[in-house]
Design a protein around this motif. Structure first.
Motif, PDB file in Angstrom:
ATOM      1  N   VAL A   1       0.845  -1.200   0.000  1.00  0.00           N
ATOM      2  CA  VAL A   1       0.000   0.000   0.000  1.00  0.00           C
ATOM      3  C   VAL A   1       0.881   1.251   0.000  1.00  0.00           C
ATOM      4  N   LYS A   2       1.940   1.229   0.801  1.00  0.00           N
ATOM      5  CA  LYS A   2       2.842   2.383   0.849  1.00  0.00           C
ATOM      6  C   LYS A   2       3.526   2.607  -0.497  1.00  0.00           C
ATOM      7  N   LEU A   3       3.825   1.532  -1.204  1.00  0.00           N
ATOM      8  CA  LEU A   3       4.416   1.683  -2.532  1.00  0.00           C
ATOM      9  C   LEU A   3       3.410   2.307  -3.497  1.00  0.00           C
ATOM     10  N   ALA A   4       2.134   1.913  -3.386  1.00  0.00           N
ATOM     11  CA  ALA A   4       1.097   2.485  -4.243  1.00  0.00           C
ATOM     12  C   ALA A   4       0.989   3.994  -4.007  1.00  0.00           C
ATOM     13  N   VAL A   5       1.054   4.401  -2.743  1.00  0.00           N
ATOM     14  CA  VAL A   5       1.018   5.827  -2.403  1.00  0.00           C
ATOM     15  C   VAL A   5       2.263   6.520  -2.956  1.00  0.00           C
ATOM     16  N   GLY A   6       3.401   5.826  -2.886  1.00  0.00           N
ATOM     17  CA  GLY A   6       4.629   6.379  -3.452  1.00  0.00           C
ATOM     18  C   GLY A   6       4.502   6.635  -4.941  1.00  0.00           C
TER      19      GLY A   6
ATOM     20  N   GLU B   1      16.739  22.255 -14.943  1.00  0.00           N
ATOM     21  CA  GLU B   1      18.021  21.632 -14.596  1.00  0.00           C
ATOM     22  C   GLU B   1      17.885  20.536 -13.549  1.00  0.00           C
ATOM     23  N   GLU B   2      16.686  20.371 -13.008  1.00  0.00           N
ATOM     24  CA  GLU B   2      16.520  19.403 -11.917  1.00  0.00           C
ATOM     25  C   GLU B   2      15.972  18.078 -12.439  1.00  0.00           C
ATOM     26  N   LYS B   3      16.514  16.988 -11.897  1.00  0.00           N
ATOM     27  CA  LYS B   3      16.028  15.658 -12.230  1.00  0.00           C
ATOM     28  C   LYS B   3      15.840  14.862 -10.940  1.00  0.00           C
ATOM     29  N   MET B   4      14.727  14.175 -10.841  1.00  0.00           N
ATOM     30  CA  MET B   4      14.439  13.313  -9.702  1.00  0.00           C
ATOM     31  C   MET B   4      14.322  11.881 -10.207  1.00  0.00           C
ATOM     32  N   VAL B   5      14.986  10.971  -9.524  1.00  0.00           N
ATOM     33  CA  VAL B   5      14.947   9.556  -9.882  1.00  0.00           C
ATOM     34  C   VAL B   5      14.132   8.810  -8.830  1.00  0.00           C
ATOM     35  N   VAL B   6      13.142   8.043  -9.275  1.00  0.00           N
ATOM     36  CA  VAL B   6      12.279   7.275  -8.369  1.00  0.00           C
ATOM     37  C   VAL B   6      12.468   5.790  -8.657  1.00  0.00           C
ATOM     38  N   LEU B   7      12.764   5.024  -7.615  1.00  0.00           N
ATOM     39  CA  LEU B   7      12.981   3.581  -7.736  1.00  0.00           C
ATOM     40  C   LEU B   7      12.020   2.856  -6.808  1.00  0.00           C
ATOM     41  N   ILE B   8      11.314   1.871  -7.340  1.00  0.00           N
ATOM     42  CA  ILE B   8      10.343   1.114  -6.547  1.00  0.00           C
ATOM     43  C   ILE B   8      10.626  -0.374  -6.689  1.00  0.00           C
ATOM     44  N   ASN B   9      10.869  -1.027  -5.573  1.00  0.00           N
ATOM     45  CA  ASN B   9      11.108  -2.470  -5.542  1.00  0.00           C
ATOM     46  C   ASN B   9       9.893  -3.142  -4.911  1.00  0.00           C
TER      47      ASN B   9
ATOM     48  N   LYS C   1      10.438  -4.361  -0.858  1.00  0.00           N
ATOM     49  CA  LYS C   1       9.251  -3.506  -0.888  1.00  0.00           C
ATOM     50  C   LYS C   1       9.562  -2.090  -0.411  1.00  0.00           C
ATOM     51  N   SER C   2      10.446  -1.457  -1.135  1.00  0.00           N
ATOM     52  CA  SER C   2      10.894  -0.122  -0.729  1.00  0.00           C
ATOM     53  C   SER C   2      10.799   0.867  -1.879  1.00  0.00           C
ATOM     54  N   LEU C   3      10.729   2.121  -1.501  1.00  0.00           N
ATOM     55  CA  LEU C   3      10.715   3.247  -2.428  1.00  0.00           C
ATOM     56  C   LEU C   3      11.883   4.158  -2.090  1.00  0.00           C
TER      57      LEU C   3
END
Length: 619
Positions: free
Chosen positions: A465-470, A551-559, A606-608
């Motif tokens: 559920v927390k990953l879905a919110v992420g 100039e800004e970039k954000m990287v999002v990783l979900i396992n 199960k991490s973000l």
């Protein structure tokens, strides 16, 4: 010998995705050198009618290019390729269309070609307050009772009032499945006013209310009077108070507009003689008679999906259009002038194109910064409803749609029904088909009053559920929070997904998780306005994408995996600075190290993880 041609609309078409009216496009095609190709045509259609055939020009032994000047009219167009090729001394025609999985080409028989789509739209802009917002959907009867006594306002005759706020909802039906007593808890507008402080702290900037107009039911989708607040919720003065106090906290109000049908127990139909008005059910001489279709008056009439309690409306009837949209005291004008900042059109598929266009035009005349959203369950760019291609996203209708495809994609990934690469493909389909403004305004929901609660859908796996919110809070579009999801509510479908908000029994950890992620979203402009690029993680369990702006970039990783995972990312001349999801502070992590411009990143089960990508040249 392999495929004759290779083309990927996600890479080989410029510009990518939807086009403005009269905007040209270019494509490039790669031909297998083992084939002797005589001719390649780029065939463009509107529905099934060919409107242009462009011969691709050969630029080298393997590459062909084509240009198209653009489309004069907004609409949904399609294209495929036909190729004349020499095989065993004979010229044969082959047909290439779009893969069902991604943007690549596949060979088809002519009658089965899956064509590429081009959405062509008129330029429009959705107000920033909406695109930058966090939306919170409140089912009014179930959110909060603001009365000191906690007793409901103006209980309805022959209704069922729950003895405790915590009781589970249920329907009281007869043997034929008809609801004989509507059930109520007593949530009201004053209750929402009392919780504005809570919503502000959560990070909410938009409240979308389920219908608030007078009606017999608890859900109010059976409108009784469009110009009156339901007495159980309060009155017009209370509603105005809600608008004003919400505005002072930076929160806008959106209403649910139910215009494809009314209730049978309404002033317009008046089947039960509840109102002083002469309703269409009572007499064919009623001023509302032309709003409805009777096969045999009064008992046989057209109703919504066969539900007798919901007689269908002739939405294009001139008197109805006047009443809802055009009159000086129309429903639209009355509530918008009071301060409502937008409308969500219920069952948009049931509404005629002309009705939606007229509604949008008048809404913008009353308030140019108001928004119009719509309930559409599928890809809204190519939806066909009642054998008509809809025009929701072409510039003159909806600003935003309910993101059920977003929910379906996220749930499928987290339940391991699809891989990360398949998830990328699904999102790319939508991104390719939607105009940029529509994609950035898409309501990214994971729960609503019409689907299973996200916690139940994910088998009460809190980490998932927390990953879905992420996903919600870092992805492109407008996050949509269904009341109580942040507090840990469970529930299957209606009525179980419409339980009361669990005041004093909330899941505080989940609320903190929502707050942290909303805080991060608001802190980094790129997570609101940035474009999205997907990263091929080469791991079925890791979904990765970049949000970038200026100039800004954000990287999002979900396992999603139950196991720790590792991913290597290649970003030349950059460093990764992680955002701490728990307290929103930045910090460098020793677990991230770089060798030859490759970041080696460990992801817990199960991490973000969210990273800010910094250019070393700037440091």
């Amino acid at each position: 010998m392999g495929k004759i041609m290779n083309y990927n609309s996600w890479e080989d078409k410029a510009p990518f995705g939807a086009l403005l009216v009269n905007q040209g496009m270019k494509i490039s095609v790669n031909i297998n050198e083992n084939y002797n190709v005589h001719d390649i045509s780029w065939v463009i259609l509107k529905e099934n009618v060919e409107i242009s055939k462009v011969n691709l020009l050969r630029e080298s032994k393997m590459y062909y290019r084509g240009e198209f000047d653009g489309f004069n009219d907004a609409g949904v167009y399609f294209y495929y390729f036909d190729i004349d090729i020499e095989i065993d001394g004979q010229i044969q025609k082959k047909y290439y269309g779009k893969s069902l999985e991604n943007g690549e080409t596949c060979e088809y028989l002519y009658e089965n070609i899956n064509k590429y789509q081009i959405t062509v739209y008129e330029d429009y802009e959705v107000p920033n307050w909406y695109k930058e917002g966090i939306l919170y959907h409140i089912f009014v009867d179930r959110f909060n009772n603001g009365n000191r006594t906690k007793k409901p306002n103006s209980p309805k005759p022959n209704s069922f009032i729950y003895g405790n706020w915590e009781d589970d909802p249920m329907y009281i039906k007869d043997n034929e499945g008809n609801i004989v007593r509507w059930d109520f808890y007593g949530g009201n507008l004053k209750g929402i006013i009392d919780k504005l402080g809570y919503l502000k702290k959560l990070g909410i900037s938009i409240i979308y209310l389920s219908p608030v107009f007078e009606a017999s039911s608890n859900h109010k989708y059976d409108t009784g009077d469009y110009k009156k607040i339901d007495p159980m919720f309060g009155d017009e003065e209370t509603f105005k108070d809600l608008i004003d106090k919400a505005e002072k906290k930076g929160i806008s109000i959106i209403l649910d507009g139910v215009f494809s049908h009314t209730g049978e127990d309404s002033k317009y139909f008046n089947r039960y003689n509840k109102y002083d008005e002469v309703g269409a059910y009572q007499s064919t001489d009623s001023k509302y008679s032309s709003w409805y279709n009777f096969d045999q008056h009064p008992e046989k009439y057209d109703c919504w999906w066969g539900v007798k309690a919901l007689p269908n409306i002739n939405e294009l009837d001139s008197t109805y259009m006047d009443y809802i949209i055009r009159d000086e005291d129309s429903v639209l004008r009355k509530w918008t002038e009071m301060g409502v900042k937008g409308w969500r059109l219920d069952v948009a598929d049931e509404l005629p194109q002309e009705f939606i266009k007229t509604f949008k035009k008048e809404l913008k005349n009353v308030d140019k910064d108001a928004i119009l959203a719509g309930e559409v369950w599928e890809d809204a760019s190519n939806k066909v409803s009642y054998e008509q291609r809809r025009e929701y996203l072409l510039g003159k209708e909806l600003d935003s749609v309910m993101g059920y495809p977003f929910r379906n994609n996220i749930v499928a990934f987290l339940k391991k029904e699809i891989t990360s690469s398949q998830l990328v493909n699904r999102f790319m389909q939508i991104k390719e088909n939607y105009p940029k403004e529509a994609f950035k305004s898409n309501l990214n929901l994971i729960g609503s009053h019409d689907v299973t609660r996200i916690k139940t859908e994910l088998n009460e796996d809190i980490d998932s559920v927390k990953l879905a919110v992420g996903f919600q809070m870092t992805f492109e579009g407008v996050p949509y929070v269904y009341y109580g999801d942040e507090a840990g509510l469970c529930g299957k479908t209606d009525p179980d997904n419409r339980k009361t908000y669990p005041w004093k029994n909330e899941d505080e950890d989940m609320i903190d998780h929502y707050k942290d992620l909303i805080n991060i979203r608001k802190k980094y402009d790129t997570l609101i306005h940035g474009d999205t690029k997907f990263i091929g993680a080469k791991n079925d369990d890791i979904f990765a994408f970049i949000r970038e702006r200026k100039e800004e970039k954000m990287v999002v990783l979900i396992n999603r995996s139950e196991n720790n995972q590792n991913i290597k990312l290649d970003f030349e001349e950059n460093t990764l600075e992680e955002i701490d999801i728990k307290n929103s502070l930045k910090k460098y992590l020793e677990s991230i190290f770089k060798e030859n411009e490759v970041f080696d990143i460990d992801l817990k089960a199960k991490s973000l993880r969210i990273f800010n990508l910094k250019n070393l040249k700037e440091e």
